[in-house]
Motif scaffolding. Sequence first.
Motif, mmCIF file in Angstrom:
data_model
loop_
_atom_site.group_PDB
_atom_site.id
_atom_site.type_symbol
_atom_site.label_atom_id
_atom_site.label_comp_id
_atom_site.label_asym_id
_atom_site.label_seq_id
_atom_site.Cartn_x
_atom_site.Cartn_y
_atom_site.Cartn_z
ATOM 1 N N GLU A 100 35.877 67.272 38.627
ATOM 2 C CA GLU A 100 35.690 68.715 38.751
ATOM 3 C C GLU A 100 34.249 69.070 38.428
ATOM 4 O OE1 GLU A 100 36.969 73.032 36.835
ATOM 5 O OE2 GLU A 100 38.249 71.281 36.451
ATOM 6 N N ASN A 101 33.567 69.680 39.399
ATOM 7 C CA ASN A 101 32.220 70.197 39.170
ATOM 8 C C ASN A 101 32.321 71.597 38.577
ATOM 9 O OD1 ASN A 101 30.434 68.106 40.412
ATOM 10 N ND2 ASN A 101 31.632 68.593 42.234
ATOM 11 N N TYR A 102 31.593 71.816 37.507
ATOM 12 C CA TYR A 102 31.583 73.153 36.918
ATOM 13 C C TYR A 102 30.165 73.451 36.435
ATOM 14 C CZ TYR A 102 32.606 77.268 34.154
ATOM 15 O OH TYR A 102 32.597 78.556 33.656
ATOM 16 N N LEU A 138 35.352 78.541 31.737
ATOM 17 C CA LEU A 138 35.570 77.119 31.976
ATOM 18 C C LEU A 138 37.047 76.759 31.867
ATOM 19 C CD1 LEU A 138 34.806 74.181 32.375
ATOM 20 C CD2 LEU A 138 34.132 74.077 29.966
ATOM 21 N N ALA A 139 37.698 77.236 30.835
ATOM 22 C CA ALA A 139 39.123 76.937 30.658
ATOM 23 C C ALA A 139 39.943 77.471 31.834
ATOM 24 C CB ALA A 139 39.615 77.542 29.345
ATOM 25 N N LYS A 140 39.606 78.666 32.313
ATOM 26 C CA LYS A 140 40.328 79.237 33.453
ATOM 27 C C LYS A 140 40.097 78.421 34.719
ATOM 28 C CE LYS A 140 40.572 84.047 31.863
ATOM 29 N NZ LYS A 140 40.167 85.453 32.146
ATOM 30 N N MET A 141 38.857 77.962 34.919
ATOM 31 C CA MET A 141 38.563 77.203 36.132
ATOM 32 C C MET A 141 39.256 75.849 36.118
ATOM 33 S SD MET A 141 37.292 77.294 39.072
ATOM 34 C CE MET A 141 36.338 78.804 38.964
ATOM 35 N N VAL A 142 39.373 75.225 34.952
ATOM 36 C CA VAL A 142 40.122 73.975 34.855
ATOM 37 C C VAL A 142 41.558 74.193 35.316
ATOM 38 C CG1 VAL A 142 41.119 72.300 33.241
ATOM 39 C CG2 VAL A 142 38.697 72.890 33.092
ATOM 40 N N GLY A 143 42.155 75.304 34.893
ATOM 41 C CA GLY A 143 43.508 75.618 35.313
ATOM 42 C C GLY A 143 43.606 75.843 36.816
ATOM 43 N N THR A 144 42.602 76.498 37.387
ATOM 44 C CA THR A 144 42.578 76.736 38.827
ATOM 45 C C THR A 144 42.508 75.428 39.608
ATOM 46 O OG1 THR A 144 41.516 78.906 38.554
ATOM 47 C CG2 THR A 144 41.296 77.837 40.703
ATOM 48 N N CYS A 145 41.630 74.523 39.178
ATOM 49 C CA CYS A 145 41.473 73.245 39.872
ATOM 50 C C CYS A 145 42.689 72.347 39.658
ATOM 51 C CB CYS A 145 40.200 72.546 39.407
ATOM 52 S SG CYS A 145 38.678 73.348 39.989
ATOM 53 N N TYR A 146 43.309 72.445 38.504
ATOM 54 C CA TYR A 146 44.543 71.690 38.233
ATOM 55 C C TYR A 146 45.623 72.060 39.254
ATOM 56 C CZ TYR A 146 48.888 70.529 35.697
ATOM 57 O OH TYR A 146 50.132 70.056 35.350
ATOM 58 N N LYS A 147 45.775 73.348 39.520
ATOM 59 C CA LYS A 147 46.767 73.798 40.493
ATOM 60 C C LYS A 147 46.365 73.400 41.909
ATOM 61 C CE LYS A 147 48.335 77.733 37.716
ATOM 62 N NZ LYS A 147 48.404 79.221 37.629
ATOM 63 N N ALA A 148 45.068 73.508 42.224
ATOM 64 C CA ALA A 148 44.595 73.154 43.562
ATOM 65 C C ALA A 148 44.823 71.679 43.863
ATOM 66 C CB ALA A 148 43.110 73.489 43.702
ATOM 67 N N ALA A 149 44.825 70.864 42.819
ATOM 68 C CA ALA A 149 45.027 69.428 42.985
ATOM 69 C C ALA A 149 46.501 69.036 42.917
ATOM 70 C CB ALA A 149 44.236 68.667 41.929
ATOM 71 N N GLY A 150 47.388 70.000 42.984
ATOM 72 C CA GLY A 150 48.812 69.690 42.921
ATOM 73 C C GLY A 150 49.263 69.307 41.540
ATOM 74 N N ASN A 151 48.766 70.046 40.537
ATOM 75 C CA ASN A 151 49.089 69.804 39.129
ATOM 76 C C ASN A 151 48.644 68.426 38.658
ATOM 77 O OD1 ASN A 151 50.221 72.368 39.068
ATOM 78 N ND2 ASN A 151 52.308 71.627 39.341
ATOM 79 N N GLY A 181 34.032 76.290 20.627
ATOM 80 C CA GLY A 181 34.616 74.990 20.959
ATOM 81 C C GLY A 181 34.020 74.372 22.208
ATOM 82 N N GLY A 182 33.685 75.217 23.188
ATOM 83 C CA GLY A 182 33.000 74.764 24.374
ATOM 84 C C GLY A 182 33.729 73.714 25.184
ATOM 85 N N VAL A 183 32.935 72.882 25.879
ATOM 86 C CA VAL A 183 33.520 71.867 26.754
ATOM 87 C C VAL A 183 34.365 70.873 25.970
ATOM 88 C CG1 VAL A 183 31.672 72.073 28.462
ATOM 89 C CG2 VAL A 183 31.453 70.401 26.620
ATOM 90 N N PHE A 184 34.049 70.678 24.692
ATOM 91 C CA PHE A 184 34.779 69.695 23.891
ATOM 92 C C PHE A 184 36.204 70.158 23.610
ATOM 93 C CE2 PHE A 184 30.248 69.635 22.762
ATOM 94 C CZ PHE A 184 29.921 68.393 23.283
ATOM 95 N N ASP A 185 36.352 71.441 23.323
ATOM 96 C CA ASP A 185 37.691 71.980 23.102
ATOM 97 C C ASP A 185 38.505 71.939 24.389
ATOM 98 O OD1 ASP A 185 39.614 73.458 21.340
ATOM 99 O OD2 ASP A 185 39.357 74.985 22.878
#
Length: 389
Positions: free
Chosen positions: A255-257, A275-288, A305-309
């Motif tokens: 995932e590019n962010y 960032l957290a929201k976009m991870v969720g978006t890409c997770y769904k786009a990839a079929g969970n 917490g940033g990218v580490f959290d």
Amino acid sequence: MFACFADHCRLRGAALAVGYLCLYLLLISLAFIAHAQVLDLCIAAKNCGPGLFCGNCPALGKNQPVCTRGQAIIPTSIIDALPFNKYTWLVTHNAFSIVDAPLLPGVQRLTFYNQEDTVTNQLREPAINTLREVEAFLSENPTEIVTIIIEDYVHTPKGLTKLFTNAGLYKYWFPVSKMPKKGEDWPTVTQMVQENCRLLVFTSIASKEAEEGIAYQWKYILENKSGDPGVKPGSCPNRKESKPLNSRSASLFLENYFPTYPVESEACKEHSTPLAKMVGTCYKAAGNVMPNFLAVNFYMRSDGGGVFDVLDRMNGQTLCGCSTVTACQAGAPFGSCKNVASTSPVTTTTGSFSGSVQFSRSASTVCSPNFFIFYLFSLRLMAFMLQMQ
């Protein structure tokens, strides 16, 4: 006269007592702040607990420096021996493109700056430069794995072969013949370490897989669009070179962010809720399916917490079905989560930043034989690198 002198002595004594009291309270305050946790106020890194840095985020209106996370939990230290593609790792986009890096001889890089500390610091160990740093890191850390994804502009015949040979990296090479071709699981991290196949290299040029034994990226890795399309809320389209994100014919997902034009001062805002929201978006786009690699600019900057959290939460969901990886319990059924603090513990290093991040020393990590630590980064390899050899 004597009475006045005595009164003066008593006043001085009272002032001195107040001074001692203030000093005592100050020492107590400093002792307390030295153990400050994420989001606690700080002045410098030494005020914060282990693994934390001291910084602010004016882009979000947060000008007061607070303790922020500086490292992710190593997921294999909690649940190990799973296939390589079951974990999520941090990728530093354009790892070589470092603010204030000295000029190299010959052709200069033509790129925006994307990182603020050296490749050495990104790998967390002392070494030399670029690929030679990687070789030193792998040599000194026999239980660690590095992945290099090359946006390849090297057209000299066998140019990459020469580069990696001169860097002494072929002894760690993960061969193309062992890479899964139809979306199967990769070998376990344990197997990769035992066989010393600890360097994964991918190129964007298809012909180099047959010519030089360097894996063609788009055969093995799914990837969303980079730049501004990769940070647009609610959308996670695949790159034109990549198969659809929900394809099951490749088992790695990057995932590019990061925005098209990197801005250091904005990175702390980008690495918060968006960032957290976009991870969720890409997770769904990839079929969970959770991304295996999360590529970002200026990875140390955040509002807490940033990218580490985010990485901890990604690994927690994938490895054990928990809200964070520190809630996972080795050997327990999926979804069996233990109670943990809202901010995950981190390793025993500290640092600080304010404005442009320049790290004065590498952070070190203690590694035991029972788990493996991985640092992954994307190296956008330009033709000028050949002149370094």
